[in-house]
Design a protein around this motif. Structure first.
Motif: not given
Length: 452
Positions: A438-447
């Motif tokens: 499968g696929l893993c779509a990841c959003l990495e955002l500053p907290l």
């Protein structure tokens, strides 16, 4: 016909300005050297006169007037400046010595010495009053000092002219060097203005400012070329995606001319409206991506409770996932907050979930995971479907890009490009990795740091 005007050259102006500063620096330097040399010689003359005066006064005390006059007649003085002395009575009568002058006042004086060949010569004199009232005058002829001054001035002028010529040559070489280093950058910029995006500036081995500027220019041109290529691809994809709905819309409108049955007519009108909405939806999606890409939305950002937002999203899509035969699971850490736009963040996560539902077969599992990781917020939407090949993961984030197997499903290829734009607008990034399967779509955002 107007005469050809040579183009202005910043390199030449810089070199000339440097030469001017160089010339202006030489003038006070030469004056300082001349003054220091003159002052040093004058101090040496004064020291010699003081020593001579002390010696003659000692001779006067020991040998009297006759003895000191005999010594004075033999004086010439050591060094380049001649020295002499004379003895005067209290009434001003010259009693003897090797210089001819009028009796001056006591102390340091500027006097004139009689020279039968050249006329009066300027001199520096030290006049001492002896115990019996006589005056002892010791003097140094300053004509030799003036000759030394003129010699120093001449040497300075010759040296200054030589240094100015050397500076002019150096300025010319500097101007040529700057022009040669800037010429490739100018040639590259001129080629780009003419429409040639393949030309690149030459980068030398020195790694200096010019090489870094050339590297930055080349990187900018690479980016421009990529954007132009994307624009061409987007234009072609947009024309392709618009052609089908517009053709259907045209056929529907043509059919309305020939249909007399009101029921069929109204059904066709409804279908035409749906086709129109499909075209308008495409343009709305394009405008939405452009609006996010512009970066103007950051001024409206507020504190967003991401934990609460994602919990609501997971509950809202659970029914749709169940209807399509998918199972969705959510694991959301509490207390996750960031500075951003709640609607855009919801749109981004919803797009990732809808992509997973649309492009995976029935029976697949979808996992929504949100947690703090390395100081950032990590939102991952993973599935166990067919995934995306490694070679296509960067391409699918471009506008209107759809893989071959996705052509049969609805959509315009703008979902992931919108998610990518939203991530960048929030100072983060979107990454696509292999979930095996499968696929893993990841959003990495500053907290946003919690308030204390």
């Amino acid at each position: 016909m107007k005469p050809h005007r040579q183009p202005s050259s910043a390199a030449r102006r810089i070199a000339l300005f440097g030469l001017l500063l160089y010339a202006l620096a030489l003038l006070p330097l030469g004056m300082a050297v001349h003054y220091a040399t003159h002052a040093a010689l004058q101090r040496q003359i004064q020291a010699n006169l003081l020593q001579l005066s002390d010696t003659l006064r000692s001779d006067y005390r020991n040998d009297g007037v006759r003895g000191v006059i005999q010594v004075m007649t033999r004086l010439h003085g050591a060094g380049p400046v001649p020295q002499g002395a004379a003895l005067f009575s209290p009434q001003g009568q010259r009693l003897g010595g090797n210089i001819e002058t009028v009796m001056p006042a006591p102390g340091w004086q500027r006097i004139l010495l009689a020279d039968p060949r050249e006329g009066p010569d300027p001199a520096l004199a030290l006049v001492s009053v002896l115990p019996d009232g006589n005056r002892l005058v010791v003097a140094a002829d300053l004509e030799s000092l003036e000759v030394i001054d003129r010699t120093l001035l001449g040497m300075f002028l010759v040296t200054g002219i030589a240094l100015l010529l050397l500076g002019a040559v150096a300025a010319w070489l500097l101007a040529r060097y700057l022009q040669n280093r800037l010429a490739p950058l100018e040639a590259t910029a001129t080629a780009v203005m003419r429409g040639d995006l393949t030309t690149r500036a030459r980068i030398g081995p020195a790694g200096d400012e010019f090489d870094r500027a050339a590297a930055s220019l080349n990187a900018m041109l690479d980016r421009i070329s990529a954007l132009v290529g994307q624009l061409r691809e987007v234009s072609a994809d947009l024309a392709h995606d618009l052609r089908t709905p517009l053709m259907r819309l045209r056929h529907s409108l043509d059919a309305l001319r020939t249909i007399d049955d009101p029921v069929r007519r109204y059904a066709l009108i409804d279908r035409t409206v749906e086709q129109t909405e499909e075209v308008l939806g495409l343009f709305d999606a394009i405008l939405r991506v452009s609006e996010v890409d512009s970066g103007t939305l950051a001024s409206h950002f507020t504190t967003v409770d991401v934990s609460d937002l994602l919990t609501d999203l997971a509950e809202s899509v659970a029914a749709a996932a169940e209807d399509s035969g998918h199972a969705i699971q959510a694991q959301i850490a509490p207390g996750l907050r960031l500075h951003g736009d709640r609607q855009l963040l919801a749109q981004a996560v919803l797009n990732l979930i809808e992509n997973a539902l649309r492009h995976t077969p029935s029976g697949c599992h979808i996992h929504l995971d949100a947690r703090r990781q390395d100081g950032d917020l990590r939102i991952a939407v993973c599935d166990d479907g067919p995934g995306i090949p490694d070679a296509d993961r960067d391409r699918v984030r471009q506008r209107f890009v759809r893989l071959d197997r996705a052509r049969s499903s609805p959509g315009h290829g703008l979902g992931l490009s919108l998610v990518d734009a939203i991530a960048r607008a929030h100072g983060g990034r979107l990454s696509l990795t292999d979930a095996r399967p499968g696929l893993c779509a990841c959003l990495e955002l500053p907290l946003q740091e919690p308030e204390r």
